[in-house]
Design a protein around this motif. Structure first.
Motif, PDB file in Angstrom:
ATOM      1  N   PRO A 133       0.687  -1.200  -0.136  1.00 51.85           N
ATOM      2  CA  PRO A 133      -0.070   0.039   0.058  1.00 51.85           C
ATOM      3  C   PRO A 133       0.718   1.298  -0.077  1.00 51.85           C
ATOM      4  CG  PRO A 133      -0.651  -1.311   1.740  1.00 51.85           C
ATOM      5  CD  PRO A 133       0.634  -1.967   1.173  1.00 51.85           C
ATOM      6  N   ILE A 134       2.170   1.199   0.246  1.00 56.48           N
ATOM      7  CA  ILE A 134       2.868   2.501   0.360  1.00 56.48           C
ATOM      8  C   ILE A 134       3.695   2.635  -0.752  1.00 56.48           C
ATOM      9  CG2 ILE A 134       5.039   3.323   1.481  1.00 56.48           C
ATOM     10  CD1 ILE A 134       4.296   1.922   4.047  1.00 56.48           C
ATOM     11  N   VAL A 135       4.170   1.488  -1.683  1.00 56.46           N
ATOM     12  CA  VAL A 135       4.898   1.393  -2.777  1.00 56.46           C
ATOM     13  C   VAL A 135       4.381   1.697  -4.099  1.00 56.46           C
ATOM     14  CG1 VAL A 135       6.512   0.070  -4.184  1.00 56.46           C
ATOM     15  CG2 VAL A 135       6.776   0.048  -1.792  1.00 56.46           C
ATOM     16  N   ASN A 138       2.940   5.311  -4.634  1.00 57.34           N
ATOM     17  CA  ASN A 138       4.212   6.238  -4.882  1.00 57.34           C
ATOM     18  C   ASN A 138       4.739   5.765  -6.186  1.00 57.34           C
ATOM     19  OD1 ASN A 138       4.378   7.538  -2.477  1.00 57.34           O
ATOM     20  ND2 ASN A 138       5.550   6.013  -1.298  1.00 57.34           N
ATOM     21  N   LEU A 139       4.724   4.710  -6.554  1.00 48.98           N
ATOM     22  CA  LEU A 139       5.224   4.321  -8.127  1.00 48.98           C
ATOM     23  C   LEU A 139       4.355   5.079  -9.101  1.00 48.98           C
ATOM     24  CD1 LEU A 139       6.153   0.577  -8.001  1.00 48.98           C
ATOM     25  CD2 LEU A 139       7.761   2.745  -8.364  1.00 48.98           C
ATOM     26  N   LEU A 140       2.811   5.025  -8.817  1.00 51.90           N
ATOM     27  CA  LEU A 140       2.066   5.641  -9.870  1.00 51.90           C
ATOM     28  C   LEU A 140       2.199   7.182  -9.891  1.00 51.90           C
ATOM     29  CD1 LEU A 140      -1.297   4.131  -8.825  1.00 51.90           C
ATOM     30  CD2 LEU A 140      -0.034   3.554 -10.943  1.00 51.90           C
ATOM     31  N   LEU A 141       2.609   7.748  -8.591  1.00 49.19           N
ATOM     32  CA  LEU A 141       2.930   9.173  -8.692  1.00 49.19           C
ATOM     33  C   LEU A 141       4.166   9.520  -9.228  1.00 49.19           C
ATOM     34  CD1 LEU A 141       1.945  10.281  -5.114  1.00 49.19           C
ATOM     35  CD2 LEU A 141       0.965  11.176  -7.310  1.00 49.19           C
ATOM     36  N   LEU A 142       5.090   8.552  -9.244  1.00 40.59           N
ATOM     37  CA  LEU A 142       6.604   8.685  -9.876  1.00 40.59           C
ATOM     38  C   LEU A 142       6.338   8.646 -11.528  1.00 40.59           C
ATOM     39  CD1 LEU A 142       9.498   9.059  -9.138  1.00 40.59           C
ATOM     40  CD2 LEU A 142       9.605   6.609  -9.453  1.00 40.59           C
TER      41      LEU A 142
END
Length: 155
Positions: A133-135, A138-142
Motif C-alpha cells: 500500500p505504500i509502494v 508512490n510508483l504511480l505518482l513517480l
C-alpha cells in the motif's frame, strides 16, 4: 406502524422477545401481533388486520407472502442466522448455531479449551505485505513525472 401507540409497540416487542422462534410463529402469537401492529409487512407475522388501500397494488397479505417467499428463496431454504448464532456461550443460547460451531459445553476445562481455540485463530483481514500500500501509490505518482498525461502546449 406510524399510527400505533408506544404501548402497543412495547407490548409487541415484549411478546416477540419473550417468545423467540426459528419457525413460523404460532397462530395465537400472530393474532396478538396483528392486533398490536396491524400493517407491517417485513415481519414473520402476517398482516391479518391490514386494510387494502389501493386498487392497483396487490393485497397486503399477498405482498407479505411474496416477501416471505423471496426471503427464504434467497437463502435457499437455510435458516436465518445472526450475530447471536456465532456465540454459543451466550445466555440464553442461540436457537440456531452458525456453521462450524459446536454446542456450548459449560465445564471449566471445556471453556478454557474454547478460549484457547479462539485465541489461536487467525485475525480477520487480508495478508497483504505492508509495503504494497505504500509502494504502489508512490510508483504511480513517480510515473507521472516521466509520462505527462496532460500536455501544456496548446498551440
Amino acid at each position: 406502524m406510524e399510527n400505533t401507540s408506544w404501548e402497543q409497540k412495547v407490548n409487541a416487542l415484549t411478546h416477540i422477545l419473550t417468545n423467540p422462534t426459528t419457525t413460523a410463529p404460532p397462530l395465537h402469537s400472530q393474532l396478538f401481533i396483528a392486533t398490536q401492529i396491524p400493517c407491517y409487512l417485513h415481519w414473520n407475522y402476517p398482516p391479518l388486520l391490514c386494510h387494502h388501500s389501493a386498487a392497483s397494488s396487490p393485497p397486503p397479505l399477498m405482498r407479505w407472502a411474496l416477501l416471505q417467499f423471496f426471503k427464504r428463496a434467497s437463502r435457499l431454504g437455510l435458516p436465518e442466522t445472526s450475530w447471536r448464532s456465532k456465540c454459543p456461550y451466550q445466555l440464553p443460547p442461540p436457537l440456531v448455531l452458525a456453521d462450524g460451531l459446536k454446542k456450548a459445553e459449560w465445564g471449566g476445562e471445556e471453556r478454557k479449551k474454547y478460549v484457547r481455540e479462539r485465541l489461536r485463530r487467525k485475525r480477520l483481514g487480508s495478508n497483504v505485505n505492508p509495503l504494497i500500500p505504500i509502494v504502489v501509490p508512490n510508483l504511480l505518482l513517480l510515473s507521472l513525472l516521466f509520462w505527462d498525461p496532460i500536455p501544456f502546449d496548446h498551440t
